[in-house]
Design a protein around this motif. Sequence first.
Motif, PDB file in Angstrom:
ATOM      1  N   PHE A  89       0.823  -1.209   0.000  1.00 17.84           N
ATOM      2  CA  PHE A  89       0.000   0.000   0.000  1.00 17.84           C
ATOM      3  C   PHE A  89       0.856   1.257   0.000  1.00 17.84           C
ATOM      4  CE2 PHE A  89      -1.857   3.390   2.643  1.00 17.84           C
ATOM      5  CZ  PHE A  89      -2.950   3.734   1.848  1.00 17.84           C
ATOM      6  N   PHE A  90       1.874   1.295   0.861  1.00 20.74           N
ATOM      7  CA  PHE A  90       2.709   2.492   0.954  1.00 20.74           C
ATOM      8  C   PHE A  90       3.574   2.671  -0.297  1.00 20.74           C
ATOM      9  CE2 PHE A  90       2.087   2.083   5.667  1.00 20.74           C
ATOM     10  CZ  PHE A  90       1.483   3.314   5.833  1.00 20.74           C
ATOM     11  N   ILE A  91       4.051   1.561  -0.872  1.00 24.68           N
ATOM     12  CA  ILE A  91       4.833   1.659  -2.103  1.00 24.68           C
ATOM     13  C   ILE A  91       3.966   2.219  -3.227  1.00 24.68           C
ATOM     14  CG2 ILE A  91       5.849   0.260  -3.951  1.00 24.68           C
ATOM     15  CD1 ILE A  91       7.812   0.785  -1.819  1.00 24.68           C
ATOM     16  N   PHE A  92       2.755   1.701  -3.365  1.00 26.42           N
ATOM     17  CA  PHE A  92       1.845   2.162  -4.417  1.00 26.42           C
ATOM     18  C   PHE A  92       1.467   3.625  -4.199  1.00 26.42           C
ATOM     19  CE2 PHE A  92      -2.562   2.278  -6.260  1.00 26.42           C
ATOM     20  CZ  PHE A  92      -2.160   2.209  -7.584  1.00 26.42           C
ATOM     21  N   SER A  93       1.170   3.998  -2.970  1.00 20.39           N
ATOM     22  CA  SER A  93       0.831   5.391  -2.659  1.00 20.39           C
ATOM     23  C   SER A  93       2.016   6.308  -2.919  1.00 20.39           C
ATOM     24  CB  SER A  93       0.379   5.518  -1.199  1.00 20.39           C
ATOM     25  OG  SER A  93      -0.739   4.697  -0.938  1.00 20.39           O
ATOM     26  N   GLY A  94       3.216   5.828  -2.578  1.00 22.98           N
ATOM     27  CA  GLY A  94       4.404   6.627  -2.828  1.00 22.98           C
ATOM     28  C   GLY A  94       4.655   6.850  -4.308  1.00 22.98           C
ATOM     29  N   THR A 121       4.215  -2.104 -12.228  1.00 21.22           N
ATOM     30  CA  THR A 121       4.731  -3.227 -11.450  1.00 21.22           C
ATOM     31  C   THR A 121       4.069  -3.296 -10.081  1.00 21.22           C
ATOM     32  OG1 THR A 121       6.589  -1.825 -10.714  1.00 21.22           O
ATOM     33  CG2 THR A 121       6.951  -3.246 -12.630  1.00 21.22           C
ATOM     34  N   ASP A 122       3.717  -2.143  -9.502  1.00 23.64           N
ATOM     35  CA  ASP A 122       2.971  -2.151  -8.240  1.00 23.64           C
ATOM     36  C   ASP A 122       1.625  -2.842  -8.410  1.00 23.64           C
ATOM     37  OD1 ASP A 122       5.017  -0.753  -7.066  1.00 23.64           O
ATOM     38  OD2 ASP A 122       4.050   1.196  -7.251  1.00 23.64           O
ATOM     39  N   PHE A 199       5.682   8.229   2.356  1.00 23.84           N
ATOM     40  CA  PHE A 199       5.113   6.925   2.007  1.00 23.84           C
ATOM     41  C   PHE A 199       6.211   5.890   1.822  1.00 23.84           C
ATOM     42  CE2 PHE A 199       1.109   9.081   0.358  1.00 23.84           C
ATOM     43  CZ  PHE A 199       0.302   8.528   1.340  1.00 23.84           C
ATOM     44  N   TYR A 200       7.288   6.265   1.140  1.00 28.33           N
ATOM     45  CA  TYR A 200       8.377   5.320   0.902  1.00 28.33           C
ATOM     46  C   TYR A 200       9.037   4.902   2.219  1.00 28.33           C
ATOM     47  CZ  TYR A 200       8.178   6.321  -4.106  1.00 28.33           C
ATOM     48  OH  TYR A 200       7.772   6.443  -5.412  1.00 28.33           O
ATOM     49  N   LEU A 201       9.239   5.858   3.119  1.00 28.15           N
ATOM     50  CA  LEU A 201       9.846   5.530   4.410  1.00 28.15           C
ATOM     51  C   LEU A 201       8.930   4.634   5.235  1.00 28.15           C
ATOM     52  CD1 LEU A 201      11.385   8.999   5.354  1.00 28.15           C
ATOM     53  CD2 LEU A 201      12.619   6.947   4.644  1.00 28.15           C
ATOM     54  N   CYS A 202       7.618   4.887   5.170  1.00 29.79           N
ATOM     55  CA  CYS A 202       6.663   4.084   5.938  1.00 29.79           C
ATOM     56  C   CYS A 202       6.513   2.678   5.372  1.00 29.79           C
ATOM     57  CB  CYS A 202       5.300   4.769   5.974  1.00 29.79           C
ATOM     58  SG  CYS A 202       5.250   6.302   6.925  1.00 29.79           S
ATOM     59  N   SER A 203       6.882   2.477   4.111  1.00 31.53           N
ATOM     60  CA  SER A 203       6.644   1.180   3.475  1.00 31.53           C
ATOM     61  C   SER A 203       7.461   0.062   4.104  1.00 31.53           C
ATOM     62  CB  SER A 203       6.964   1.274   1.974  1.00 31.53           C
ATOM     63  OG  SER A 203       8.351   1.490   1.761  1.00 31.53           O
ATOM     64  N   ARG A 204       8.637   0.374   4.638  1.00 27.26           N
ATOM     65  CA  ARG A 204       9.508  -0.684   5.152  1.00 27.26           C
ATOM     66  C   ARG A 204       9.068  -1.184   6.531  1.00 27.26           C
ATOM     67  NH1 ARG A 204      10.526  -0.092   0.307  1.00 27.26           N
ATOM     68  NH2 ARG A 204      12.585  -0.569  -0.544  1.00 27.26           N
TER      69      ARG A 204
END
Length: 312
Positions: A89-94, A121-122, A199-204
């Motif tokens: 979700f966070f990767i796609f939102s980012g 790819t997401d 978003f990218y930071l939250c994805s991990r």
Amino acid sequence: MATARFPGKSDDSAASNWTAPALGRPLCVNGTPWILYLLEECVDNIWEYCSVVIGLISMFCFLLSTLPQVYEAYRNGKVEEAISLGFLFFIFSGDLTSFAGCYLTNQLPIQVVTVVFYIFTDLILISQFLYYKIKNSSNRKSPVLKWMCFMWCGAATLVLLALPKVLIDNSTTLDKQNPATSKSVEISGYICGYVASVFYLCSRFPQLYKNFQRQSTEGTSYLLFALAMMGNGTYGLSVILVLPALRGSKQTFIIKHLAWLIGSLGVLVLDFFVTAQFIMYRKNISSKKNSPLLLVPEVEPLLCEEEELSML
């Protein structure tokens, strides 16, 4: 993953490399021809040339990063157990907000095409996640579900193939706006860039927690994170290399790329923790494979004690 992975130059620096318009089109006198043709950027020194090459390597790493995970999920069919939904979700939102920032700040056409590929790819990862989650919960094969996923991916492919052309054609309308409106649009684009970094930071964190909860990284391809680390690292290096060649303000250049630098280098640091989990939990996976219970399926004696005495 960040959208502005390939650094551009300031307007003052870029303008100094171009001659006066000839036949309605400016000419790049000392620029590298293939970079001018591919990226529409005039590069006339070794620092900028190295920055471009490393920036393209960064893009290539990100383009390949999700493919190993797609194959791993197809091979074992346990994507919903291995990958966190929050991570997807966070990767796609980012990528969506980063795409908005790329478009509003009028980045290079190749960047628009690249971020559209990231979104594609997401969608594949999310579709694969939902497919195996529904399939494994129902415990039976569903042809309808499989065809729905194929139709969804096909429709998304057609839309995303047409999207870059439409956006690039419409980018001229942004340039024709009055200065005040153009400035507000640009500011909105940079705000999207900072939101994308968050978003990218939250994805991990969801993936780190899921790995910790399972005490395993089984079903997750490490190449997904290794290639992302290479992409984020080379992006930061490409920005640093272009600084000595800038003729304009270095501070302004860094500020314009700060949002994407925070996202890239921040995710790079978090991916070191993911790497540590792969190293730590590798023993758990190997111990499961080498367990004697797995090698010898029957551990109970064939005859109980009373039967053995009666036979005597």
